[in-house]
Design a protein around this motif. Structure first.
Motif, mmCIF file in Angstrom:
data_model
loop_
_atom_site.group_PDB
_atom_site.id
_atom_site.type_symbol
_atom_site.label_atom_id
_atom_site.label_comp_id
_atom_site.label_asym_id
_atom_site.label_seq_id
_atom_site.Cartn_x
_atom_site.Cartn_y
_atom_site.Cartn_z
ATOM 1 N N ILE A 130 0.864 -1.170 0.000
ATOM 2 C CA ILE A 130 0.000 0.000 0.000
ATOM 3 C C ILE A 130 0.902 1.222 0.000
ATOM 4 O O ILE A 130 2.063 1.144 0.402
ATOM 5 C CB ILE A 130 -0.978 0.024 1.197
ATOM 6 N N THR A 131 0.360 2.337 -0.448
ATOM 7 C CA THR A 131 1.160 3.545 -0.569
ATOM 8 C C THR A 131 0.721 4.580 0.451
ATOM 9 O O THR A 131 -0.471 4.798 0.658
ATOM 10 C CB THR A 131 1.019 4.122 -1.995
ATOM 11 N N SER A 132 1.701 5.218 1.077
ATOM 12 C CA SER A 132 1.445 6.327 1.984
ATOM 13 C C SER A 132 1.767 7.615 1.237
ATOM 14 O O SER A 132 2.893 7.808 0.779
ATOM 15 C CB SER A 132 2.338 6.208 3.226
ATOM 16 N N LYS A 133 0.754 8.470 1.081
ATOM 17 C CA LYS A 133 0.940 9.755 0.398
ATOM 18 C C LYS A 133 0.376 10.867 1.259
ATOM 19 O O LYS A 133 -0.794 10.817 1.655
ATOM 20 C CB LYS A 133 0.208 9.765 -0.944
ATOM 21 N N LYS A 134 1.234 11.823 1.561
ATOM 22 C CA LYS A 134 0.829 12.995 2.340
ATOM 23 C C LYS A 134 0.157 12.592 3.650
ATOM 24 O O LYS A 134 -0.801 13.219 4.097
ATOM 25 C CB LYS A 134 -0.090 13.890 1.509
ATOM 26 N N GLY A 135 0.656 11.525 4.236
ATOM 27 C CA GLY A 135 0.137 11.092 5.521
ATOM 28 C C GLY A 135 -1.144 10.295 5.460
ATOM 29 O O GLY A 135 -1.732 10.004 6.490
ATOM 30 N N LEU A 136 -1.580 9.936 4.258
ATOM 31 C CA LEU A 136 -2.812 9.158 4.111
ATOM 32 C C LEU A 136 -2.523 7.795 3.515
ATOM 33 O O LEU A 136 -1.681 7.651 2.631
ATOM 34 C CB LEU A 136 -3.806 9.901 3.214
ATOM 35 N N VAL A 137 -3.248 6.815 3.991
ATOM 36 C CA VAL A 137 -3.150 5.451 3.491
ATOM 37 C C VAL A 137 -4.558 4.995 3.131
ATOM 38 O O VAL A 137 -5.502 5.225 3.885
ATOM 39 C CB VAL A 137 -2.548 4.518 4.567
ATOM 40 N N THR A 138 -4.675 4.367 1.976
ATOM 41 C CA THR A 138 -5.945 3.762 1.583
ATOM 42 C C THR A 138 -5.753 2.259 1.535
ATOM 43 O O THR A 138 -4.833 1.769 0.884
ATOM 44 C CB THR A 138 -6.412 4.273 0.203
ATOM 45 N N VAL A 139 -6.615 1.548 2.264
ATOM 46 C CA VAL A 139 -6.534 0.092 2.273
ATOM 47 C C VAL A 139 -7.903 -0.496 1.953
ATOM 48 O O VAL A 139 -8.932 0.094 2.272
ATOM 49 C CB VAL A 139 -6.050 -0.472 3.628
ATOM 50 N N GLU A 140 -7.873 -1.630 1.305
ATOM 51 C CA GLU A 140 -9.081 -2.422 1.127
ATOM 52 C C GLU A 140 -8.837 -3.726 1.846
ATOM 53 O O GLU A 140 -7.913 -4.468 1.514
ATOM 54 C CB GLU A 140 -9.385 -2.663 -0.346
ATOM 55 N N MET A 141 -9.662 -3.970 2.842
ATOM 56 C CA MET A 141 -9.474 -5.125 3.713
ATOM 57 C C MET A 141 -10.629 -6.095 3.542
ATOM 58 O O MET A 141 -11.790 -5.715 3.652
ATOM 59 C CB MET A 141 -9.429 -4.666 5.177
ATOM 60 N N GLN A 142 -10.284 -7.348 3.282
ATOM 61 C CA GLN A 142 -11.298 -8.385 3.226
ATOM 62 C C GLN A 142 -11.924 -8.556 4.601
ATOM 63 O O GLN A 142 -11.361 -8.137 5.623
ATOM 64 C CB GLN A 142 -10.670 -9.716 2.779
ATOM 65 N N ALA A 143 -13.089 -9.145 4.658
ATOM 66 C CA ALA A 143 -13.764 -9.399 5.944
ATOM 67 C C ALA A 143 -12.850 -10.179 6.862
ATOM 68 O O ALA A 143 -12.134 -11.090 6.432
ATOM 69 C CB ALA A 143 -15.057 -10.177 5.702
ATOM 70 N N ARG A 144 -12.846 -9.794 8.124
ATOM 71 C CA ARG A 144 -12.101 -10.495 9.174
ATOM 72 C C ARG A 144 -10.658 -10.761 8.781
ATOM 73 O O ARG A 144 -10.184 -11.897 8.768
ATOM 74 C CB ARG A 144 -12.796 -11.793 9.535
ATOM 75 N N SER A 145 -9.966 -9.686 8.446
ATOM 76 C CA SER A 145 -8.572 -9.824 8.001
ATOM 77 C C SER A 145 -7.679 -8.849 8.758
ATOM 78 O O SER A 145 -8.151 -7.917 9.401
ATOM 79 C CB SER A 145 -8.471 -9.583 6.493
ATOM 80 N N VAL A 146 -6.384 -9.086 8.639
ATOM 81 C CA VAL A 146 -5.386 -8.238 9.290
ATOM 82 C C VAL A 146 -4.253 -8.001 8.305
ATOM 83 O O VAL A 146 -3.938 -8.854 7.471
ATOM 84 C CB VAL A 146 -4.851 -8.893 10.590
ATOM 85 N N ARG A 147 -3.658 -6.819 8.423
ATOM 86 C CA ARG A 147 -2.421 -6.486 7.690
ATOM 87 C C ARG A 147 -1.419 -5.970 8.679
ATOM 88 O O ARG A 147 -1.748 -5.207 9.581
ATOM 89 C CB ARG A 147 -2.693 -5.411 6.626
ATOM 90 N N ILE A 148 -0.189 -6.387 8.487
ATOM 91 C CA ILE A 148 0.904 -5.935 9.356
ATOM 92 C C ILE A 148 2.011 -5.415 8.464
ATOM 93 O O ILE A 148 2.510 -6.143 7.629
ATOM 94 C CB ILE A 148 1.441 -7.094 10.240
#
Length: 186
Positions: free
Chosen positions: A168-186
């Motif tokens: 995922i990309t961090s731009k100007k302090g913002l992150v956009t994520v798409e998370m599947q149901a009941r999931s985690v990202r580290i």
């Protein structure tokens, strides 16, 4: 907000010295309380990424069941301790991640403002030791943009999920994520 308040009130030093556990000898086992394995995986991911020392009650890493006493204190089920056990694989993966990232062992904690997700950042005094954790406990996919609030990753570029390799990309302090149901990202 509760975790941020706890961090402020107790202090990170005290939180880092605390034991974190999901179940123990005085409670029904997690596999009994939370039958859905995907939710148990989220709880275990938080156990290994929030401030504190994760404590695994014997057999919980194997998915052992056990209701109230004396079932919660049943003997270890050694036949479950093998390389085909997906619960054990998951806990081993979380253990490896925690060992590889100092921020998860002794880093500061910063809760992030989100709507449908739960997100926080763990940091140390070293630039490369920053870990963003994002959890979607919902039953549906969630797409969300939120501020990281940590200057060192305002425009850091790409962040890589150690679980999937996704970026995922961090731009100007913002992150956009798409998370599947009941999931985690580290």
């Amino acid at each position: 907000q509760m975790l941020e308040r706890l961090n402020t009130d107790a202090g990170i030093a005290n939180l880092l010295r605390s034991w974190l556990h999901i179940d123990n000898h005085d409670t029904p086992r997690a596999a009994n309380v939370v039958a859905d394995r995907s939710l148990r995986k989220l709880a275990q991911a938080l156990l290994f990424t929030l401030p504190g020392s994760p404590v695994i009650y014997y057999g919980s890493e194997l998915g052992m069941t056990g209701a109230n006493d004396p079932e919660d204190r049943a003997p270890m089920r050694w036949e479950l301790a093998n390389d085909t056990n997906s619960d054990l694989k998951w806990v081993r993966q979380l253990t490896t991640i925690r060992k590889a990232h100092p921020a998860l062992r002794y880093g500061d904690f910063h809760a992030l403002d989100t709507d449908g997700l739960f997100a926080f950042i763990r940091t140390t005094d070293k630039l490369g030791q920053t870990v963003l954790v994002v959890v979607n406990p919902a039953n549906e996919t969630v797409r969300e943009t939120f501020a990281t609030r940590v200057g060192r990753i305002l425009s850091w570029g790409q962040l890589q999920d150690v679980l999937t390799g996704d970026k995922i990309t961090s731009k100007k302090g913002l992150v956009t994520v798409e998370m599947q149901a009941r999931s985690v990202r580290i």
